[in-house]
Enzyme design. Structure first.
Site, PDB file in Angstrom:
ATOM      1  N   ASP A 290       0.970  -1.179  -0.032  1.00  0.00           N
ATOM      2  CA  ASP A 290      -0.141   0.133   0.125  1.00  0.00           C
ATOM      3  C   ASP A 290       0.870   1.489   0.112  1.00  0.00           C
ATOM      4  O   ASP A 290       2.109   1.080   0.263  1.00  0.00           O
ATOM      5  CB  ASP A 290      -0.900  -0.035   1.165  1.00  0.00           C
ATOM      6  CG  ASP A 290      -2.287   0.808   0.790  1.00  0.00           C
ATOM      7  OD1 ASP A 290      -2.155   1.662  -0.095  1.00  0.00           O
ATOM      8  OD2 ASP A 290      -3.239   0.704   1.530  1.00  0.00           O
TER       9      ASP A 290
HETATM   10  C1  BGC Z   1      -5.087   3.314  -0.009  1.00  0.00           C
HETATM   11  C2  BGC Z   1      -5.190   2.147  -1.342  1.00  0.00           C
HETATM   12  C3  BGC Z   1      -4.740   2.643  -2.394  1.00  0.00           C
HETATM   13  C4  BGC Z   1      -3.688   3.599  -2.603  1.00  0.00           C
HETATM   14  C5  BGC Z   1      -3.432   4.099  -3.972  1.00  0.00           C
HETATM   15  C6  BGC Z   1      -3.773   4.343  -0.366  1.00  0.00           C
HETATM   16  O1  BGC Z   1      -3.660   5.261   0.630  1.00  0.00           O
HETATM   17  O2  BGC Z   1      -4.891   2.444   1.339  1.00  0.00           O
HETATM   18  O3  BGC Z   1      -6.318   1.680  -1.097  1.00  0.00           O
HETATM   19  O4  BGC Z   1      -5.026   1.988  -3.643  1.00  0.00           O
HETATM   20  O5  BGC Z   1      -3.728   4.546  -1.505  1.00  0.00           O
HETATM   21  O6  BGC Z   1      -4.404   5.309  -4.189  1.00  0.00           O
END
Ligand code: BGC
Length: 758
Positions: A290
């Site tokens: 993530d």
């Molecule tokens: C979120 C993810 C997301 C990623 C990219 C993160 O902050 O937890 O779910 O896919 O950002 O935007």
């Protein structure tokens, strides 16, 4: 030093599992991948593990100018595997050209984006779509989203979010399918199938990403990014089933999660990634971290610097580094010094290249940038589908004296509330590239539906919230300015019926939007009470991204329609339901608490040693002294404009053994005046287990349409496989003993029977 804490056996094992799983596919992709890897330098391999974001639409710390410069250089040098938050056929083509035309091996990048519930045509938020209990509807949402995203140059979505969530304080409950592992698994699979179709090389499909692996929905106190403190039984029996369903459905990628699980951050958690995902399940795609979650292991306090974080993550099985800037270039030096085994890098690269081949990117790196988006975006067909899924997602929570459906003639309808003419809130959070203010508002929907427009009047009442908060800022809710209240009350007095829009602004839920209070905010409660004081016929249309604590409302208004954040066609879909052109059939995928203090609250809880059988029970039981233990509206609950009667529950056997199938039948009659659809739900309880078992577990459901007066025999088959759980022995097995079984309209009502597994 750190390296020694991971056994060599694990590393050898994982390389074998990783490569053999891919080779076993028998296609020539694995040969091509191996050939490419054999020609790559170590630097190029580590470069493939690096994912960069463009400098807009970010959900984490913004990279500074130096990082942006480094990104451009690395893309040209073939040292970047992927980008996120880049979109548009032109932009993606340019970026792809940068990589393919300049780098030594011309390896294309893979472009990812959060396409969560639509791209341009916005569908209901996933929690709402789950309320449809409609597999085809959910698949359709993902299918349309994939078509639009693919036409705009994207290869990959960071969806579905499959986190089981029991706590409405957590802002991200809107992104998932709610509290139940069975419903969650069905919806997860449907989304993977919708996004990916049958063939990833098809220009209208995109790779999916099951997230977040794992237990992010269990963040303590519902506070985003917090720790998750759960044991193996809850992990296996509750959290992981939807993830497993994605893996079984052939999801291309997984994303790990920000949280720790019992002391080990998920990003560096070999048990989750190596043992379970890539080992037991044989997942052969890749795992992306993530946002910056590899680097965040420094703040968790398990790594002293970026290199240690990189070592932990690559060893555990995180293949791609999203904006953590830990893998590149640190892993290069670490391999050279012998601190990291190059086989770990090869395993990660192999997985990433395999997905790129499966997407057909080596055949044509621009294959997704060639379509005419005008024909695809917001097409009449897509909007019609969005409207259909939206009305299926609506849940009728209350309808006293059959106030609903409303007549389209001769009745004065006062539409009240700031949210009623809000064209942005229905789009919800995570709305892809759905433009702002693009939704059909509730007011527009109602006006579209009636011939005599003068019957539908509007009063805004006090401003609820700033309409368009900036990205990354909090929604400013009006607590003090009562301008418009008097006019709203006057309008309510004068009307035959009031349609009052209340709930949440779209940016009150979503990532980083956890709340300690989940009731009506600002002046909404005051408005509600003032309106109810002058008109008995109040229909509240709720717009929200999470279950809300609305006890006062549930007691005092005649009708409540849960409309969530329904997407582009929200207003039309709500009008379909309010006027009875569509008979509501949605059922709650998450329990609604009476007060926030009941959170987390979920139907499939354990019995405990001191169960509270009813609300007035003995004091020394598991209850509150100031509140009931039951929810306000339970999981699976939802009304219709017609009524259904269940009778004649029959089981084919009382005793079953391994290999048997239990047949369950019930008669369902539509006893009301209107045709309608019921979601028939089957629950069981395993009375005694080697580990404690939930008081109820959903095992199957069927959505059934019945004409007024019609009766149908509804049949289910339950196999011994359906009774298995992760037992004390650490295996999935069904244990002999007594089971209770219910078939009914929600998780707290139903006809009951029992059977024995011998
Ligand atoms: C979120 C993810 C997301 C990623 C990219 C993160 O902050 O937890 O779910 O896919 O950002 O935007």
């Amino acid at each position: 030093m750190l390296k020694n804490t991971f056994s060599a056996i694990l590393i050898i094992g994982l390389v074998m599992v990783g490569s053999s799983a891919i080779m076993a596919k028998g296609d020539d992709i694995s040969n091509k991948v191996e050939d490419l890897i054999s020609r790559m330098t170590l630097e190029e391999k580590v470069g493939q593990l690096q994912q960069y974001s463009t400098r807009w639409e970010m959900t984490g710390p913004v990279p500074d100018g130096k990082v942006a410069q480094e990104m451009h250089k690395n893309i040209k040098d073939g040292l970047a595997g992927s980008m996120l938050n880049i979109a548009g056929a032109e932009a993606t083509r340019k970026a792809q050209e940068m990589a393919v035309n300049n780098s030594r091996l011309g390896i294309p990048m893979i472009f990812g984006y959060d396409v969560v519930h639509g791209y341009k045509t916005i569908f209901p938020i996933p929690l709402a779509a789950a309320a449809s209990w409609d597999v085809e509807a959910v698949k359709t949402s993902a299918r349309v989203a994939a078509k639009e995203a693919a036409a705009d140059g994207l290869h990959w979505t960071f969806a579905p979010m499959v986190d089981i969530s029991r706590d409405a304080r957590w802002g991200r409950v809107m992104e998932g399918a709610g509290e139940d592992p069975y419903l969650g698994s069905v919806m997860a699979k449907a989304q993977v199938e919708g996004f990916q179709g049958g063939d990833l090389t098809d220009e209208t499909t995109i790779a999916a990403c099951a997230k977040h692996f794992a237990a992010y929905g269990f963040v303590e106190g519902g506070r985003d990014y917090n720790i998750a403190d759960i044991g193996e039984s809850t992990l296996r029996n509750v959290v992981l089933p939807p993830c497993k369903a994605c893996s079984d459905a052939g999801v291309a990628t997984f994303m790990n999660s920000f949280n720790e699980v019992d002391g080990i951050p998920a990003t560096g958690n070999a048990h989750l990634l190596r043992d379970i995902l890539k080992g037991e399940w044989g997942f052969d795609g890749f795992v992306v971290s993530d946002w910056a979650s590899i680097d965040e292991m420094r703040f968790h306090g398990v790594a002293a610097n970026k290199s240690e974080a990189a070592l932990l993550a690559i060893t555990a099985g995180s293949d791609m580094d999203m904006e953590g800037h830990c893998y590149f270039p640190n892993l290069i030096g670490m391999v050279e010094k012998g601190e990291v085994d190059e086989a770990l890098i090869d395993d990660a690269v192999r997985r990433i290249l395999t997905i790129k081949f499966r997407l057909g990117l080596f055949d044509d790196p621009y294959r997704y940038c060639n379509q005419n988006v005008e024909e695809v975006f917001l097409s009449a067909e897509h909007l019609e589908k969005a409207r259909d899924v939206a009305r299926k997602s609506i849940v009728l929570l209350k309808n006293e004296n059959q106030l609903l459906p409303l007549s389209k003639e001769n009745k004065k309808i006062a539409v009240i509330g700031d949210l009623a003419d809000d064209k942005d809130t229905p789009l919800g959070n995570w709305r892809g590239r759905g433009g702002r203010n693009m939704a059909v508002s509730l007011l527009e929907g109602l006006q579209n539906a009636v011939e005599n427009k003068s019957l539908v009047t509007f009063e805004q009442g006090p401003v609820f919230a700033e309409n368009l908060p900036q990205f990354g800022t909090l929604v400013q809710i009006n607590e003090t300015d009562r301008t418009g209240l008097t006019e709203a009350v006057e309008a309510a007095k004068d009307a035959d019926v009031v349609v009052l829009a209340l709930g949440e602004n779209c940016f009150q839920s979503g990532e980083a939007r956890s709340q300690s209070e989940i009731g009506l905010k600002g002046l909404q409660q005051e408005l509600l009470e003032a309106v109810c004081a002058v008109n008995k016929n109040v229909v509240v249309v709720l717009m929200n991204g999470r279950p809300m604590a609305i006890s006062w409302m549930a007691e005092h208004v005649s009708a409540i329609v849960e409309s969530w954040h329904l997407g582009s066609e929200a207003g039309n879909a709500i009008a379909d339901v309010l006027f009875g052109d569509y008979n509501p059939s949605g059922k709650l995928p998450m329990s609604f608490p009476r007060t926030v203090g009941q959170c987390p609250i979920y139907y499939n809880h354990k019995n405990t040693g001191r169960p509270a059988e009813n609300e007035e029970d003995y004091m020394f039981t598991t209850r509150y002294v100031d509140e009931k233990v039951s929810p306000l509206f339970s999981f699976g609950y939802g009304l219709s404009y017609t009524t259904f009667d269940y009778s004649g529950l029959e089981l084919s056997n009382r005793d079953i053994t391994k290999g048997d199938t239990l047949k369950v039948a019930v008669n369902l009659k539509n006893t009301g005046e209107m045709d309608g659809t019921e979601v028939v739900q089957l629950y069981i309880r395993d009375l005694v287990g080697s580990v404690t078992r939930p008081v109820k577990e959903l095992k199957n459901f069927k959505k059934v349409f019945l004409k007024s007066g019609e009766t149908k025999k509804i049949e289910f088959e339950l196999t011994v496989e359906d009774l298995t759980f992760y037992s004390k022995k650490g295996v999935w097995e069904a244990e002999p003993g007594e089971f209770h079984l219910w078939v009914g309209t929600n998780s707290s009502e139903g006809l009951q029977s029992q059977f024995y597994l011998k």
